[in-house]
Motif scaffolding. Structure first.
Motif, PDB file in Angstrom:
ATOM      1  N   LYS A  53       0.852  -1.193   0.000  1.00 39.75           N
ATOM      2  CA  LYS A  53       0.000   0.000   0.000  1.00 39.75           C
ATOM      3  C   LYS A  53       0.886   1.240   0.000  1.00 39.75           C
ATOM      4  N   ASN A  54       0.397   2.277  -0.646  1.00 38.70           N
ATOM      5  CA  ASN A  54       1.117   3.547  -0.686  1.00 38.70           C
ATOM      6  C   ASN A  54       0.555   4.486   0.371  1.00 38.70           C
ATOM      7  N   LYS A  55       1.437   5.015   1.203  1.00 41.31           N
ATOM      8  CA  LYS A  55       1.041   6.026   2.176  1.00 41.31           C
ATOM      9  C   LYS A  55       1.525   7.363   1.653  1.00 41.31           C
ATOM     10  N   HIS A  56       0.643   8.329   1.614  1.00 38.67           N
ATOM     11  CA  HIS A  56       0.987   9.650   1.105  1.00 38.67           C
ATOM     12  C   HIS A  56       1.767  10.434   2.156  1.00 38.67           C
ATOM     13  N   ALA A  57       2.484  11.455   1.700  1.00 39.04           N
ATOM     14  CA  ALA A  57       3.195  12.340   2.623  1.00 39.04           C
ATOM     15  C   ALA A  57       2.143  13.037   3.494  1.00 39.04           C
ATOM     16  N   ARG A  58       2.503  13.274   4.744  1.00 38.93           N
ATOM     17  CA  ARG A  58       1.554  13.926   5.648  1.00 38.93           C
ATOM     18  C   ARG A  58       2.308  14.750   6.679  1.00 38.93           C
ATOM     19  N   LYS A  59       1.573  15.612   7.333  1.00 36.77           N
ATOM     20  CA  LYS A  59       2.167  16.445   8.372  1.00 36.77           C
ATOM     21  C   LYS A  59       2.163  15.680   9.682  1.00 36.77           C
ATOM     22  N   GLY A  60       3.198  15.880  10.448  1.00 37.27           N
ATOM     23  CA  GLY A  60       3.314  15.265  11.760  1.00 37.27           C
ATOM     24  C   GLY A  60       4.053  16.214  12.679  1.00 37.27           C
ATOM     25  N   ARG A  61       4.422  15.744  13.841  1.00 38.80           N
ATOM     26  CA  ARG A  61       5.211  16.601  14.735  1.00 38.80           C
ATOM     27  C   ARG A  61       6.217  15.750  15.486  1.00 38.80           C
ATOM     28  N   ASN A  62       7.323  16.377  15.810  1.00 44.25           N
ATOM     29  CA  ASN A  62       8.349  15.735  16.601  1.00 44.25           C
ATOM     30  C   ASN A  62       7.857  15.713  18.042  1.00 44.25           C
ATOM     31  N   PRO A  63       7.672  14.539  18.648  1.00 41.62           N
ATOM     32  CA  PRO A  63       7.121  14.486  20.003  1.00 41.62           C
ATOM     33  C   PRO A  63       8.048  15.088  21.071  1.00 41.62           C
ATOM     34  N   GLN A  64       9.344  15.140  20.796  1.00 46.07           N
ATOM     35  CA  GLN A  64      10.273  15.702  21.782  1.00 46.07           C
ATOM     36  C   GLN A  64      10.259  17.223  21.787  1.00 46.07           C
ATOM     37  N   THR A  65      10.194  17.803  20.578  1.00 39.82           N
ATOM     38  CA  THR A  65      10.284  19.268  20.481  1.00 39.82           C
ATOM     39  C   THR A  65       8.956  19.923  20.155  1.00 39.82           C
ATOM     40  N   GLY A  66       8.016  19.160  19.605  1.00 40.83           N
ATOM     41  CA  GLY A  66       6.734  19.724  19.211  1.00 40.83           C
ATOM     42  C   GLY A  66       6.778  20.401  17.850  1.00 40.83           C
ATOM     43  N   ASP A  67       7.945  20.401  17.195  1.00 39.93           N
ATOM     44  CA  ASP A  67       8.078  21.030  15.881  1.00 39.93           C
ATOM     45  C   ASP A  67       7.296  20.251  14.833  1.00 39.93           C
ATOM     46  N   ALA A  68       6.704  21.000  13.887  1.00 42.89           N
ATOM     47  CA  ALA A  68       5.984  20.369  12.783  1.00 42.89           C
ATOM     48  C   ALA A  68       6.998  19.797  11.793  1.00 42.89           C
ATOM     49  N   ILE A  69       6.714  18.597  11.300  1.00 42.85           N
ATOM     50  CA  ILE A  69       7.584  17.965  10.308  1.00 42.85           C
ATOM     51  C   ILE A  69       6.703  17.356   9.218  1.00 42.85           C
ATOM     52  N   THR A  70       7.300  17.048   8.089  1.00 46.30           N
ATOM     53  CA  THR A  70       6.598  16.350   7.025  1.00 46.30           C
ATOM     54  C   THR A  70       7.091  14.907   7.007  1.00 46.30           C
ATOM     55  N   ILE A  71       6.153  13.992   7.107  1.00 48.55           N
ATOM     56  CA  ILE A  71       6.475  12.570   7.037  1.00 48.55           C
ATOM     57  C   ILE A  71       6.409  12.189   5.571  1.00 48.55           C
ATOM     58  N   GLU A  72       7.500  11.645   5.055  1.00 48.10           N
ATOM     59  CA  GLU A  72       7.605  11.347   3.627  1.00 48.10           C
ATOM     60  C   GLU A  72       6.653  10.236   3.203  1.00 48.10           C
ATOM     61  N   ALA A  73       6.284  10.264   1.926  1.00 50.86           N
ATOM     62  CA  ALA A  73       5.473   9.198   1.351  1.00 50.86           C
ATOM     63  C   ALA A  73       6.293   7.912   1.362  1.00 50.86           C
ATOM     64  N   ARG A  74       5.608   6.788   1.509  1.00 48.74           N
ATOM     65  CA  ARG A  74       6.316   5.504   1.534  1.00 48.74           C
ATOM     66  C   ARG A  74       5.358   4.394   1.171  1.00 48.74           C
ATOM     67  N   ARG A  75       5.938   3.233   0.907  1.00 48.48           N
ATOM     68  CA  ARG A  75       5.151   2.032   0.648  1.00 48.48           C
ATOM     69  C   ARG A  75       5.246   1.137   1.873  1.00 48.48           C
ATOM     70  N   ILE A  76       4.128   0.517   2.228  1.00 52.00           N
ATOM     71  CA  ILE A  76       4.119  -0.396   3.376  1.00 52.00           C
ATOM     72  C   ILE A  76       3.583  -1.749   2.942  1.00 52.00           C
ATOM     73  N   LEU A  77       3.993  -2.769   3.646  1.00 49.74           N
ATOM     74  CA  LEU A  77       3.550  -4.134   3.395  1.00 49.74           C
ATOM     75  C   LEU A  77       2.514  -4.502   4.444  1.00 49.74           C
ATOM     76  N   THR A  78       1.365  -5.000   3.973  1.00 49.96           N
ATOM     77  CA  THR A  78       0.332  -5.462   4.892  1.00 49.96           C
ATOM     78  C   THR A  78       0.036  -6.928   4.597  1.00 49.96           C
ATOM     79  N   PHE A  79      -0.462  -7.612   5.599  1.00 50.76           N
ATOM     80  CA  PHE A  79      -0.869  -9.007   5.443  1.00 50.76           C
ATOM     81  C   PHE A  79      -2.271  -9.161   5.995  1.00 50.76           C
ATOM     82  N   LYS A  80      -3.147  -9.748   5.201  1.00 48.32           N
ATOM     83  CA  LYS A  80      -4.502 -10.036   5.650  1.00 48.32           C
ATOM     84  C   LYS A  80      -4.697 -11.545   5.581  1.00 48.32           C
TER      85      LYS A  80
END
Length: 91
Positions: A53-80
């Motif tokens: 599955k393809n995950k799109h880029a999204r906004k996130g935050r660094n939990p230590q500093t609270g700074d906003a970051i962009t989480i890069e798009a990536r592919r993930i493997l799932t099993f059903k």
């Protein structure tokens, strides 16, 4: 269970040498890995489905500093797991 355990069981159940069973197991895993790497799904009847599955880029935050970051798009493997496998596990 490890790959060595799988090789052992294949050797015992098929009545082939461990060398041949190692080659067989490695070949099957290689085919599965290469198929997933090129983005194809794998569906094994009675076992389940491996899907990329393809995950799109999204906004996130660094939990230590609270700074906003962009989480890069990536592919993930799932099993059903299949319904048959689920029922066998839960019975």
């Amino acid at each position: 269970m490890t790959k060595a355990d799988i090789v052992e069981r294949v050797s015992d159940r098929c009545g082939i040498s461990k060398k041949d069973s190692i080659e067989m197991v490695e070949l099957v895993f290689s085919i599965l890995k290469n198929t997933l790497e090129i983005g194809e799904d794998i569906k094994i009847s009675g076992f389940g489905k491996f899907e990329i599955k393809n995950k799109h880029a999204r906004k996130g935050r660094n939990p230590q500093t609270g700074d906003a970051i962009t989480i890069e798009a990536r592919r993930i493997l799932t099993f059903k797991p299949s319904t048959i496998l689920k029922n066998n596990i839960n019975s």
